[in-house]
Design an enzyme around this catalytic site. Sequence first.
Site, mmCIF file in Angstrom:
data_model
loop_
_atom_site.group_PDB
_atom_site.id
_atom_site.type_symbol
_atom_site.label_atom_id
_atom_site.label_comp_id
_atom_site.label_asym_id
_atom_site.label_seq_id
_atom_site.Cartn_x
_atom_site.Cartn_y
_atom_site.Cartn_z
ATOM 1 N N HIS A 81 0.826 -1.203 0.000
ATOM 2 C CA HIS A 81 0.000 0.000 0.000
ATOM 3 C C HIS A 81 0.870 1.267 0.000
ATOM 4 O O HIS A 81 0.696 2.158 -0.843
ATOM 5 C CB HIS A 81 -0.914 -0.020 1.230
ATOM 6 C CG HIS A 81 -1.808 1.156 1.347
ATOM 7 N ND1 HIS A 81 -3.067 1.191 0.801
ATOM 8 C CD2 HIS A 81 -1.627 2.363 1.951
ATOM 9 C CE1 HIS A 81 -3.618 2.358 1.062
ATOM 10 N NE2 HIS A 81 -2.766 3.093 1.760
ATOM 11 N N GLU A 82 1.799 1.319 0.934
ATOM 12 C CA GLU A 82 2.665 2.499 1.035
ATOM 13 C C GLU A 82 3.595 2.619 -0.167
ATOM 14 O O GLU A 82 3.932 3.729 -0.584
ATOM 15 C CB GLU A 82 3.457 2.481 2.336
ATOM 16 C CG GLU A 82 2.602 2.538 3.589
ATOM 17 C CD GLU A 82 1.675 3.739 3.656
ATOM 18 O OE1 GLU A 82 2.004 4.805 3.097
ATOM 19 O OE2 GLU A 82 0.612 3.611 4.281
ATOM 20 N N HIS A 112 1.818 4.619 -2.850
ATOM 21 C CA HIS A 112 1.907 6.078 -2.628
ATOM 22 C C HIS A 112 3.309 6.584 -2.962
ATOM 23 O O HIS A 112 3.474 7.608 -3.634
ATOM 24 C CB HIS A 112 1.611 6.422 -1.161
ATOM 25 C CG HIS A 112 0.220 6.118 -0.718
ATOM 26 N ND1 HIS A 112 -0.904 6.582 -1.360
ATOM 27 C CD2 HIS A 112 -0.227 5.407 0.352
ATOM 28 C CE1 HIS A 112 -1.976 6.178 -0.712
ATOM 29 N NE2 HIS A 112 -1.597 5.448 0.328
#
Length: 134
Positions: free
Chosen positions: A19-20, A23
């Site tokens: 997920h990170e 980003h």
Amino acid sequence: MLLTIVAFVFVLGVLIFVHELGHFLMARWLGVRVITFSLGFGPKLVGFRRGETEYRVSAVPLGGYVKMAGETPDDPRTGKTDEFLSKTRWQRFQVFIMGPVMNIVLAVVLMWVVLMQGDREYSFLQRPAKIGAS
């Protein structure tokens, strides 16, 4: 019990990392300066710096974050083009949405891998169907 906890933390860590990473990669792609990429919250356990970014693993493994330059209105802003809030709304949206998109991509890839393992024979051919509780 301990194995279950370790497995939970590992799976959660993979989900948070992917997920990170979404980003992080989109921010870098759009030219946003990333200050910190962290797995976990709280005090830093281990870490290193490469370029302008500090990569770390922190003590509480229940989340993570990507700290970008000029990310919040409270951050000191210089007006440089590498700050998050200097980007257009569409570019900021892309940075926000890539975390969930990467989780969806991970789910599709893992499902594809599992389904490609397959069975040699369908289970309904090996056992007759049962109807009811008996």
